[in-house]
Design a protein around this motif. Structure first.
Motif, PDB file in Angstrom:
ATOM      1  N   UNK A 107       1.154  -0.947  -0.113  1.00  0.00           N
ATOM      2  CA  UNK A 107      -0.183   0.306   0.138  1.00  0.00           C
ATOM      3  C   UNK A 107       0.628   1.335   0.207  1.00  0.00           C
ATOM      4  N   UNK A 108       0.657   2.143  -1.193  1.00  0.00           N
ATOM      5  CA  UNK A 108       1.921   2.712  -0.915  1.00  0.00           C
ATOM      6  C   UNK A 108       1.249   4.302  -0.550  1.00  0.00           C
ATOM      7  N   UNK A 109       0.312   4.281   0.329  1.00  0.00           N
ATOM      8  CA  UNK A 109      -0.183   5.056   1.344  1.00  0.00           C
ATOM      9  C   UNK A 109       0.568   5.068   2.486  1.00  0.00           C
ATOM     10  N   UNK A 110       1.707   3.906   2.833  1.00  0.00           N
ATOM     11  CA  UNK A 110       2.078   3.464   3.939  1.00  0.00           C
ATOM     12  C   UNK A 110       3.413   3.400   3.974  1.00  0.00           C
ATOM     13  N   UNK A 111       4.171   3.812   2.848  1.00  0.00           N
ATOM     14  CA  UNK A 111       5.257   3.716   2.096  1.00  0.00           C
ATOM     15  C   UNK A 111       6.872   3.939   3.307  1.00  0.00           C
TER      16      UNK A 111
END
Length: 138
Positions: A107-111
């Motif tokens: 999940x890119x939002x959690x990178x």
């Protein structure tokens, strides 16, 4: 209502102390943290803060939500004079399904969360948005 709630993630090896033990015990002293960054995070925890409970090692997944029920105090497992602290945590609820590290990394939002960037850190802060995203994946 708690207005300045903070959000956290704690990691535990389920072979040593897992979510089921926390539920059984109804609360626990979060002791044994021996990293200065993690210790400083424990010191910032406040009563009522919500904490994602992560099984490390084998499961590698967030499995439940706990809350801080006692703010930091000297860690009773530390040698006299050592600067380590503990907090007390109590279970709130198990997640409907575990959220795996693989899902979190995908999940890119959690990178930018510490679980991805500083994987060895055992106590880490989360922004409310990050906390909510992880819950939405469950």
């Amino acid at each position: 209502m708690i207005t300045n709630m903070n959000y956290w993630l704690v990691k535990s090896d389920p072979e040593e102390y897992g979510w089921n033990e926390l539920v059984r015990d109804k609360s626990t002293a979060w002791t044994g943290v021996r990293n200065f960054i993690a210790r400083n995070n424990l010191k910032m925890m406040k009563n009522g803060d919500q904490v994602l409970f992560y099984h490390s090692q084998t499961d590698k997944a967030v499995v439940g939500i706990a809350k801080v029920v006692k703010e930091h105090y000297p860690d009773p497992t530390a040698a006299k004079g050592e600067p380590w602290v503990a907090v007390d945590l109590a279970p709130l609820k198990a997640l409907p399904k575990p959220v795996t590290l693989q899902q979190i990394k995908a999940d890119k939002r959690l990178s930018d969360i510490h679980l991805v960037r500083q994987a060895r850190l055992s106590v880490m802060p989360l922004k409310k948005q990050e906390f909510d995203i992880i819950l939405s994946l469950a």
